[in-house]
Design an enzyme around this catalytic site. Sequence first.
Site, PDB file in Angstrom:
ATOM      1  N   CYS A   1       0.838  -1.205   0.000  1.00 22.54           N
ATOM      2  CA  CYS A   1       0.000   0.000   0.000  1.00 22.54           C
ATOM      3  C   CYS A   1       0.864   1.244   0.000  1.00 22.54           C
ATOM      4  CB  CYS A   1      -0.862   0.043   1.260  1.00 22.54           C
ATOM      5  SG  CYS A   1      -2.186  -1.151   1.252  1.00 22.54           S
TER       6      CYS A   1
ATOM      7  N   TYR B   1      -7.759  -8.643   7.253  1.00 25.42           N
ATOM      8  CA  TYR B   1      -8.770  -7.917   6.491  1.00 25.42           C
ATOM      9  C   TYR B   1      -9.999  -8.822   6.300  1.00 25.42           C
ATOM     10  CZ  TYR B   1      -4.978  -4.617   6.141  1.00 25.42           C
ATOM     11  OH  TYR B   1      -3.981  -3.744   6.479  1.00 25.42           O
TER      12      TYR B   1
ATOM     13  N   LEU C   1      10.832 -10.987   5.159  1.00 28.46           N
ATOM     14  CA  LEU C   1      12.249 -10.903   5.478  1.00 28.46           C
ATOM     15  C   LEU C   1      13.116 -11.789   4.592  1.00 28.46           C
ATOM     16  CD1 LEU C   1      12.271 -10.331   9.329  1.00 28.46           C
ATOM     17  CD2 LEU C   1      12.838  -8.726   7.513  1.00 28.46           C
TER      18      LEU C   1
HETATM   19  C1  FNR Z   1       2.862  -4.184   3.017  1.00 24.56           C
HETATM   20  N1  FNR Z   1       2.305  -5.452   2.920  1.00 24.56           N
HETATM   21  C2  FNR Z   1       1.142  -5.641   2.223  1.00 24.56           C
HETATM   22  N2  FNR Z   1       0.638  -6.899   2.046  1.00 24.56           N
HETATM   23  C3  FNR Z   1      -0.432  -7.104   1.274  1.00 24.56           C
HETATM   24  O1  FNR Z   1      -0.845  -8.239   1.121  1.00 24.56           O
HETATM   25  N3  FNR Z   1      -1.046  -6.058   0.642  1.00 24.56           N
HETATM   26  C4  FNR Z   1      -0.617  -4.785   0.784  1.00 24.56           C
HETATM   27  O2  FNR Z   1      -1.135  -3.873   0.154  1.00 24.56           O
HETATM   28  C5  FNR Z   1       0.476  -4.553   1.655  1.00 24.56           C
HETATM   29  N4  FNR Z   1       0.916  -3.285   1.909  1.00 24.56           N
HETATM   30  C6  FNR Z   1       2.156  -3.087   2.509  1.00 24.56           C
HETATM   31  C7  FNR Z   1       2.719  -1.806   2.545  1.00 24.56           C
HETATM   32  C8  FNR Z   1       4.008  -1.630   3.040  1.00 24.56           C
HETATM   33  C9  FNR Z   1       4.619  -0.260   3.024  1.00 24.56           C
HETATM   34  C10 FNR Z   1       4.725  -2.739   3.544  1.00 24.56           C
HETATM   35  C11 FNR Z   1       6.128  -2.571   4.065  1.00 24.56           C
HETATM   36  C12 FNR Z   1       4.146  -3.980   3.558  1.00 24.56           C
HETATM   37  C13 FNR Z   1       3.088  -6.630   3.316  1.00 24.56           C
HETATM   38  C14 FNR Z   1       4.122  -6.960   2.245  1.00 24.56           C
HETATM   39  O3  FNR Z   1       3.516  -7.332   1.033  1.00 24.56           O
HETATM   40  C15 FNR Z   1       5.039  -8.119   2.721  1.00 24.56           C
HETATM   41  O4  FNR Z   1       4.254  -9.255   2.913  1.00 24.56           O
HETATM   42  C16 FNR Z   1       5.762  -7.767   4.020  1.00 24.56           C
HETATM   43  O5  FNR Z   1       6.328  -6.471   3.955  1.00 24.56           O
HETATM   44  C17 FNR Z   1       6.850  -8.788   4.350  1.00 24.56           C
HETATM   45  O6  FNR Z   1       7.802  -8.851   3.326  1.00 24.56           O
HETATM   46  P1  FNR Z   1       9.220  -8.067   3.422  1.00 24.56           P
HETATM   47  O7  FNR Z   1       8.941  -6.613   3.448  1.00 24.56           O
HETATM   48  O8  FNR Z   1       9.876  -8.526   4.695  1.00 24.56           O
HETATM   49  O9  FNR Z   1       9.950  -8.510   2.194  1.00 24.56           O
END
Ligand code: FNR
Length: 388
Positions: free
Chosen positions: A54, A211, A330
């Site tokens: 997002c 959600y 991660l």
């Molecule tokens: C997210 N994440 C997320 N997940 C999802 O299913 N829909 C979304 O729109 C969002 N929005 C979102 C915004 C931001 C700024 C972050 C940092 C994270 C979760 C994201 O897709 C992911 O699953 C997590 O951030 C974990 O992965 P990383 O960041 O450790 O690689």
Amino acid sequence: MPADNAHQDDSPSPSHGSIADADHDREIPEIDLLSPLSIRGVTLRNRIVMSPMCQYSSEDGLANDWHLVHLGSRAAGGTALVMVEATAVTPEGRISPADMGIWGEQHVEPLARIARFVKGQGAVAAIQLAHAGRKASCEPPWKGGASITSPEAGGWTVVGPSPIPFHDGDPVPQALDQLGIEGIIDAFEAACRRALEAGFEVIEIHAAHGYLLHEFLSPLSNLRTDSYGGSLENRMRLVLRVAERLRGIMPDALPLFVRISATDWVEGGWDIEQSIALSRLLKGLGVDLIDVSSGALVPKATIPVSKGYQVPFARRIKDEAGIMTGAVGLITEPGHANEIITAGDADLAFIGRELLREPYWAIKAQHDLDGEPSWPIPYGYAVQRRAK
Ligand code: FNR
């Protein structure tokens, strides 16, 4: 070589090694992070996915130049699948008033512009369709993320399976009645039609992170006594109906993904066993891949966050439900992402924050893993002689 790739239509990677199959006189392509993957009629150039994130940067749900650059730069940076953030299927399904949306025809063209650009860079454009349920009507995170409780302040009434707020003191969600549930399913279907019209080739249903669809799955947020609550079968009904509807209108050639939280990380909540049962049913409905995240249903959960901590869930779902999975959480190093794929823990590596830090992460991975860098054409001739 993963033992359970029979359900995949993997194309061999010309730039990677292969191993001999002792029982049959043929070569089996070795699958790694840089190997292409074909799902239905769509081929990803490698296994690297930009996880949906997002941006809280829309007005009236519309995509704009920020989104084009945010997503387009990762497509130019070699990512195989670029997924648009959680995109609300109704205005009330937005986490914040600044969320991306796809509830009207006006949303199609700005999204189509993004899909066209992403495709033009050799990536595949995906979009995540979402409804925030009881976690809707909040300030964007950089304004604190608090609930917006009054219409004057731009808020709205939130809905959920049962009248249980996320935080104590948050507005109590209105429990959806049967008509409301039908409306949600119709909204997902209409959103999917618009996403296809905009040119997206992969659709992901957001059923994770507390959600609306996850709220129906978990016994902690769903206390209904009708056919959408109680037993596991009933709690899964809404997600399954949404998936069935979307598969019903999607062309056979285009993949459908579902993101789930594999566990609530709370005793008595949604867990990996239920996730496996759900994944089996989703597979039966023609869902192609489970994008395996976790948590965020309740604010108080003890989560052992560490490098790749959700990967074992992707592995179990892949093995026990026999469906392709994406690992997320991660994963920051190309070598680690490569290990996940070569070990057969998952079929795709979803990269979130590291792609925010480094839009060209996929090209970095290609360098690190001795692959062929997929530079954008205007850059490639200029930089290709760079020493590794
Ligand atoms: C997210 N994440 C997320 N997940 C999802 O299913 N829909 C979304 O729109 C969002 N929005 C979102 C915004 C931001 C700024 C972050 C940092 C994270 C979760 C994201 O897709 C992911 O699953 C997590 O951030 C974990 O992965 P990383 O960041 O450790 O690689």
